[in-house]
Write a protein that holds these residues in place. Structure first.
Motif, PDB file in Angstrom:
ATOM      1  N   SER A   1     -45.805  19.848 -13.665  1.00  0.00           N
ATOM      2  CA  SER A   1     -46.569  18.608 -12.938  1.00  0.00           C
ATOM      3  C   SER A   1     -46.231  18.777 -11.286  1.00  0.00           C
ATOM      4  O   SER A   1     -45.187  19.343 -11.064  1.00  0.00           O
ATOM      5  CB  SER A   1     -45.961  17.186 -13.346  1.00  0.00           C
ATOM      6  N   PRO A   2     -46.980  18.373 -10.444  1.00  0.00           N
ATOM      7  CA  PRO A   2     -46.498  18.427  -9.036  1.00  0.00           C
ATOM      8  C   PRO A   2     -45.615  17.324  -8.927  1.00  0.00           C
ATOM      9  O   PRO A   2     -45.526  16.225  -9.246  1.00  0.00           O
ATOM     10  CB  PRO A   2     -47.877  18.088  -8.436  1.00  0.00           C
TER      11      PRO A   2
ATOM     12  N   GLY B   1     -52.560  22.192 -16.137  1.00  0.00           N
ATOM     13  CA  GLY B   1     -53.965  21.379 -15.530  1.00  0.00           C
ATOM     14  C   GLY B   1     -54.120  19.946 -16.066  1.00  0.00           C
ATOM     15  O   GLY B   1     -52.983  19.443 -16.771  1.00  0.00           O
ATOM     16  N   PRO B   2     -54.793  19.185 -15.259  1.00  0.00           N
ATOM     17  CA  PRO B   2     -54.806  18.070 -15.580  1.00  0.00           C
ATOM     18  C   PRO B   2     -55.379  17.601 -17.029  1.00  0.00           C
ATOM     19  O   PRO B   2     -55.933  18.222 -17.667  1.00  0.00           O
ATOM     20  CB  PRO B   2     -55.925  17.317 -14.601  1.00  0.00           C
ATOM     21  N   GLY B   3     -54.815  16.376 -17.589  1.00  0.00           N
ATOM     22  CA  GLY B   3     -55.367  15.990 -18.942  1.00  0.00           C
ATOM     23  C   GLY B   3     -54.443  16.754 -20.005  1.00  0.00           C
ATOM     24  O   GLY B   3     -53.449  17.531 -19.725  1.00  0.00           O
TER      25      GLY B   3
ATOM     26  N   ARG C   1     -41.290  20.467 -17.747  1.00  0.00           N
ATOM     27  CA  ARG C   1     -40.425  19.622 -18.388  1.00  0.00           C
ATOM     28  C   ARG C   1     -41.019  19.746 -19.788  1.00  0.00           C
ATOM     29  O   ARG C   1     -42.127  19.888 -20.196  1.00  0.00           O
ATOM     30  CB  ARG C   1     -40.949  17.948 -17.886  1.00  0.00           C
ATOM     31  N   ILE C   2     -39.797  19.907 -20.557  1.00  0.00           N
ATOM     32  CA  ILE C   2     -40.011  20.147 -22.060  1.00  0.00           C
ATOM     33  C   ILE C   2     -39.128  18.887 -22.863  1.00  0.00           C
ATOM     34  O   ILE C   2     -37.971  18.727 -22.674  1.00  0.00           O
ATOM     35  CB  ILE C   2     -39.469  21.488 -22.586  1.00  0.00           C
ATOM     36  N   ALA C   3     -39.841  18.304 -23.462  1.00  0.00           N
ATOM     37  CA  ALA C   3     -39.341  17.181 -24.309  1.00  0.00           C
ATOM     38  C   ALA C   3     -38.609  17.560 -25.904  1.00  0.00           C
ATOM     39  O   ALA C   3     -39.313  18.357 -26.251  1.00  0.00           O
ATOM     40  CB  ALA C   3     -40.253  16.152 -24.769  1.00  0.00           C
ATOM     41  N   CYS C   4     -37.202  17.485 -25.794  1.00  0.00           N
ATOM     42  CA  CYS C   4     -36.590  17.926 -27.173  1.00  0.00           C
ATOM     43  C   CYS C   4     -35.670  16.748 -27.764  1.00  0.00           C
ATOM     44  O   CYS C   4     -35.062  16.167 -27.027  1.00  0.00           O
ATOM     45  CB  CYS C   4     -35.519  18.950 -26.727  1.00  0.00           C
TER      46      CYS C   4
END
Length: 252
Positions: free
Chosen positions: A80-81, A143-145, A90-93
């Motif tokens: 993300s910008p 990318g977006p989405g 970002r990676i969710a763990c």
């Protein structure tokens, strides 16, 4: 309110792998201030030369770590910008897997060693976060989405790396959107009911492209699989589970 040395000491604690929350409690500095310093005090590190946008593009130095990180990103990550050309990966763990959190942070540092990596605590999970201007170069799938609403295709240099480290991609995908569980059943043997347990792996992702990437890699590795529903891939045959155990293993 804080001099430069105080800020640098706080950031050094974060770079050692401490969470922003724990550093804030130890130093008495607000979490907002620490996160703000992360984007302000390390411009040299964040703008380090990129292997992909160099005059002669090349693969990241640690291709195995990159492939594992790619799997994590495709499962539970986003680019993300932030501001002024700066991006964060970002990676969710989940909190339930502290070993996964460490492995994710380690892979992120190995791929971009001169950039800061921090852990942001959320309810039930940790967001492992790295700041750089060059994450879009390393993860062109951004990318977006949502990923399942747009095409996800590896580019040539990524396919070459994955071909060299296929198990690292499988491991990253399973560690993000998969699990190893133990199923059980009962059978009548010699008039007595006996319980039998057997392990299996599941991988669940809504993106057709990412599921195909996973199953194509399993095919190349000789791992038998089957699709159990629209989004879920199962590996249950004993020899295939043994291969997965040898190269992937359960999350911890």
């Amino acid at each position: 309110m804080y001099d430069v040395e105080t800020r640098k000491r706080a950031l050094a604690l974060v770079q050692q792998g401490r969470s922003v929350n724990s550093v804030s409690k130890q130093t008495g500095i607000s979490r907002w201030a620490i996160r703000n310093w992360q984007t302000r005090l390390e411009p040299v590190a964040r703008t380090a030369d990129c292997t992909r946008c160099a005059p002669e593009p090349r693969a990241p130095a640690d291709t195995a770590a990159y492939t594992y990180l790619l799997g994590l990103y495709l499962g539970d990550g986003c680019v993300s910008p932030l501001r002024k050309g700066l991006f964060f990966l970002r990676i969710a763990c989940a909190d339930a897997w502290p070993g996964l959190i460490d492995a994710c942070a380690g892979a992120m540092r190995a791929v971009h060693p001169r950039n800061s990596v921090c852990r942001v605590q959320r309810q039930g999970y940790v967001m492992v976060t790295g700041y750089s201007k060059h994450w879009p170069c390393l993860f062109p799938q951004h990318g977006p989405g949502k990923k399942h609403e747009r095409p996800i295709v590896l580019v040539t240099w990524q396919r070459e790396i994955v071909a060299t480290h296929p198990w690292e991609l499988v491991r990253g995908l399973v560690h993000s959107d998969g699990c190893r569980i133990t199923n059980w059943t009962t059978k009548i043997v010699a008039g007595a009911r006996k319980r039998y347990e057997y392990p299996r792996y599941f991988f669940t992702n809504r993106s057709d492209d990412i599921r195909k990437m996973y199953t194509d890699t399993l095919d190349r590795l000789g791992v038998a699989w089957r699709q159990t529903n629209a989004w879920n891939i199962s590996v249950a045959r004993r020899d295939s589970v043994a291969l997965m155990d040898a190269h992937v293993g359960p999350k911890y």
